[in-house]
Design an enzyme around this catalytic site. Structure first.
Site, PDB file in Angstrom:
ATOM      1  N   ASN A  35       0.839  -1.206   0.000  1.00  0.00           N
ATOM      2  CA  ASN A  35       0.000   0.000   0.000  1.00  0.00           C
ATOM      3  C   ASN A  35       0.875   1.257   0.000  1.00  0.00           C
ATOM      4  O   ASN A  35       0.550   2.248   0.660  1.00  0.00           O
ATOM      5  CB  ASN A  35      -0.934  -0.023   1.226  1.00  0.00           C
ATOM      6  CG  ASN A  35      -2.036   1.013   1.129  1.00  0.00           C
ATOM      7  OD1 ASN A  35      -2.414   1.442   0.030  1.00  0.00           O
ATOM      8  ND2 ASN A  35      -2.540   1.449   2.266  1.00  0.00           N
ATOM      9  N   SER A  36       1.992   1.187  -0.710  1.00  0.00           N
ATOM     10  CA  SER A  36       2.866   2.366  -0.775  1.00  0.00           C
ATOM     11  C   SER A  36       3.700   2.295  -2.046  1.00  0.00           C
ATOM     12  O   SER A  36       3.849   1.232  -2.648  1.00  0.00           O
ATOM     13  CB  SER A  36       3.784   2.428   0.442  1.00  0.00           C
ATOM     14  OG  SER A  36       4.677   1.329   0.456  1.00  0.00           O
ATOM     15  N   ALA A  81       3.268  -2.845   9.794  1.00  0.00           N
ATOM     16  CA  ALA A  81       2.892  -3.590   8.586  1.00  0.00           C
ATOM     17  C   ALA A  81       1.522  -4.241   8.737  1.00  0.00           C
ATOM     18  O   ALA A  81       1.396  -5.299   9.343  1.00  0.00           O
ATOM     19  CB  ALA A  81       3.950  -4.656   8.289  1.00  0.00           C
ATOM     20  N   SER A 124      -5.181   0.882  17.320  1.00  0.00           N
ATOM     21  CA  SER A 124      -6.153   1.879  16.851  1.00  0.00           C
ATOM     22  C   SER A 124      -7.220   2.100  17.903  1.00  0.00           C
ATOM     23  O   SER A 124      -7.584   1.176  18.650  1.00  0.00           O
ATOM     24  CB  SER A 124      -6.795   1.346  15.564  1.00  0.00           C
ATOM     25  OG  SER A 124      -7.964   2.055  15.272  1.00  0.00           O
ATOM     26  N   TYR A 149     -10.866  -5.536  10.507  1.00  0.00           N
ATOM     27  CA  TYR A 149      -9.701  -4.677  10.765  1.00  0.00           C
ATOM     28  C   TYR A 149      -9.593  -4.386  12.262  1.00  0.00           C
ATOM     29  O   TYR A 149      -8.550  -4.605  12.880  1.00  0.00           O
ATOM     30  CB  TYR A 149      -9.810  -3.366   9.970  1.00  0.00           C
ATOM     31  CG  TYR A 149      -8.888  -2.301  10.505  1.00  0.00           C
ATOM     32  CD1 TYR A 149      -7.516  -2.394  10.325  1.00  0.00           C
ATOM     33  CD2 TYR A 149      -9.387  -1.229  11.250  1.00  0.00           C
ATOM     34  CE1 TYR A 149      -6.664  -1.438  10.869  1.00  0.00           C
ATOM     35  CE2 TYR A 149      -8.545  -0.272  11.792  1.00  0.00           C
ATOM     36  CZ  TYR A 149      -7.186  -0.382  11.599  1.00  0.00           C
ATOM     37  OH  TYR A 149      -6.352   0.551  12.149  1.00  0.00           O
ATOM     38  N   LYS A 153      -6.788  -5.796  15.311  1.00  0.00           N
ATOM     39  CA  LYS A 153      -5.986  -4.990  16.249  1.00  0.00           C
ATOM     40  C   LYS A 153      -6.251  -5.445  17.684  1.00  0.00           C
ATOM     41  O   LYS A 153      -5.326  -5.553  18.504  1.00  0.00           O
ATOM     42  CB  LYS A 153      -6.315  -3.502  16.088  1.00  0.00           C
ATOM     43  CG  LYS A 153      -5.880  -2.922  14.756  1.00  0.00           C
ATOM     44  CD  LYS A 153      -4.367  -2.931  14.622  1.00  0.00           C
ATOM     45  CE  LYS A 153      -3.878  -2.482  13.265  1.00  0.00           C
ATOM     46  NZ  LYS A 153      -2.435  -2.691  13.070  1.00  0.00           N
ATOM     47  N   ARG A 293     -23.306   6.369   7.682  1.00  0.00           N
ATOM     48  CA  ARG A 293     -22.529   5.222   7.179  1.00  0.00           C
ATOM     49  C   ARG A 293     -22.614   4.104   8.222  1.00  0.00           C
ATOM     50  O   ARG A 293     -22.402   4.360   9.413  1.00  0.00           O
ATOM     51  CB  ARG A 293     -21.074   5.662   6.972  1.00  0.00           C
ATOM     52  CG  ARG A 293     -20.149   4.579   6.467  1.00  0.00           C
ATOM     53  CD  ARG A 293     -18.774   5.136   6.102  1.00  0.00           C
ATOM     54  NE  ARG A 293     -18.022   5.600   7.259  1.00  0.00           N
ATOM     55  CZ  ARG A 293     -16.777   6.070   7.209  1.00  0.00           C
ATOM     56  NH1 ARG A 293     -16.155   6.144   6.043  1.00  0.00           N
ATOM     57  NH2 ARG A 293     -16.151   6.470   8.290  1.00  0.00           N
ATOM     58  N   GLY A 295     -21.898   1.383  10.777  1.00  0.00           N
ATOM     59  CA  GLY A 295     -20.743   1.137  11.651  1.00  0.00           C
ATOM     60  C   GLY A 295     -20.157   2.401  12.262  1.00  0.00           C
ATOM     61  O   GLY A 295     -19.311   2.318  13.145  1.00  0.00           O
TER      62      GLY A 295
END
Ligand code: UD1
Length: 334
Positions: A35-36, A81, A124, A149, A153, A293, A295
């Site tokens: 993603n970079s 990562a 997060s 996601y 975490k 939206r 969530g």
């Protein structure tokens, strides 16, 4: 001190590498460019005028970690990562759990084998789910995550706690980021979302630059001052500095597992962001109000006291700085 930065070429990783290099740390980056862009590596060098080692690879590949730990005397690891797109995680749970959890297990087993016991982990505020109490402190209940996601975490945080319980010679800092936005003030590095951005500020930038027509504001009927969602936006450079503070803490302390919110402690609504962006940059951001939206929560901001008292960390950059730097990057990298 030599720091392995996994995912060091990404948005938060690259800004953190700049701060590490500017603070005299030696840096080794592992990244697979998922993603970079490769050009970012040269940009980190351009900003800092310093060099670092780079390895291309995926952390699931244990052999790349063996190579890195054998070729470099690593003192600590900062692990960025991971995949981070909430919506995508709902569609690709297996990919997300593999990339965000299995990789950490491979990393931890290598760290144990090479006796590298200092780790800063990218977590997060999403681990708080729909928070019971605002502002959120580190003692607030975690759980109730609504997407893979967030759950990834949460699981890794538990894995790190279990690891520390099994071996208290580890030094671990779990950093719970609120909403990182903005870019390096040079405009050389910044956020590069893939495709149409899902997060607010990258979307605002694309509307202001004419690449997208209109921002959809997801709901104006929340129980907030103007009805739009309230978040704790933090400048990515402040966030990067938070990692330096966490490393300093791990070096000072005997041993321990520490958890910190990285945030400003101030909540801004979506309309606050749009208004600040227009004012500071002298541009127009077309928007329309649409439905909520799925969530989303009404309000999420932190009590930043613990990081201030224990790390000496204070986010100093203002909302205006965040909007100006994000727009500067957008303009320089059209
Ligand atoms: C999301 C993730 C969080 C992740 C963070 C990364 C959820 C539940 N949380 O946070 O896990 O760490 O991104 O920065 O998805 N908004 C609009 N229009 C848009 C985009 C956003 O009105 O086009 C609003 C949202 O409703 C919200 C605010 O802007 O009120 C911020 O949204 P966003 O930038 O997506 O971040 P979060 O949802 O807070």
């Amino acid at each position: 001190m030599k720091i392995l930065v996994t995912g060091g070429n990404g948005y938060i990783g690259s800004h953190t590498c700049v701060e590490l290099l500017n603070n005299g740390y030696e840096v080794v980056i592992l990244d697979n460019f998922s993603n970079s862009k490769k050009e970012n590596l040269a940009k980190i060098k351009e900003i800092t005028n310093k060099d670092f080692k780079f390895y291309e690879g995926n952390m699931l590949d244990r052999s790349i970690l063996d190579t890195i730990f054998t070729e470099n005397k690593i003192d600590a690891v900062i692990d960025f990562a991971a995949y981070k797109a909430v919506g995508e995680s709902v569609l690709k749970p297996v990919e997300y759990y593999t990339n965000n959890i299995s990789t950490v297990l491979v990393l931890l087993s290598a760290m144990k084998d090479y006796n590298v016991k200092k780790l800063v982990f990218s977590s997060s505020a999403t681990v708080y789910g729909d928070p019971e109490v605002i502002p959120i402190t580190e003692e607030c209940k975690t759980g109730g995550t609504t997407n893979p996601y967030g759950t990834s975490k949460l699981f890794v945080e538990q894995i790190l706690k279990d690891l520390y319980n099994s071996d208290n010679t580890f030094d671990i800092a779990i950093l719970r980021y609120f909403n990182p936005i903005g870019a390096h003030e040079s405009g050389i590095i910044g956020e590069e979302p893939n495709g149409i951005p899902a997060n607010l500020l990258p979307y605002v930038c694309k509307v202001a630059s004419g690449k997208l027509e209109c921002l959809s504001i997801f709901g104006n009927d929340y129980d907030t001052k103007d009805g739009t969602g309230v978040r704790d936006y933090i400048h990515v450079v402040d966030l990067a500095i938070g990692h330096i503070k966490a490393l300093e803490k791990l070096n000072k302390e005997q041993h321990g597992l520490f958890i910190y919110n990285l945030a400003t402690g101030t909540g801004y609504s979506v309309l606050d962001i749009v208004n600040a962006f227009e004012k500071v940059n002298g541009v127009k951001v077309n928007y329309k109000i649409v439905g909520r939206r799925a969530g989303d929560i009404a309000t999420c901001y932190s009590n930043p006291t613990k990081a201030k008292e224990e790390l000496g960390f204070i986010a100093t950059r203002t909302l205006e700085d965040m909007c100006r730097d994000a727009w500067n990057y957008e303009q320089k990298n059209r």
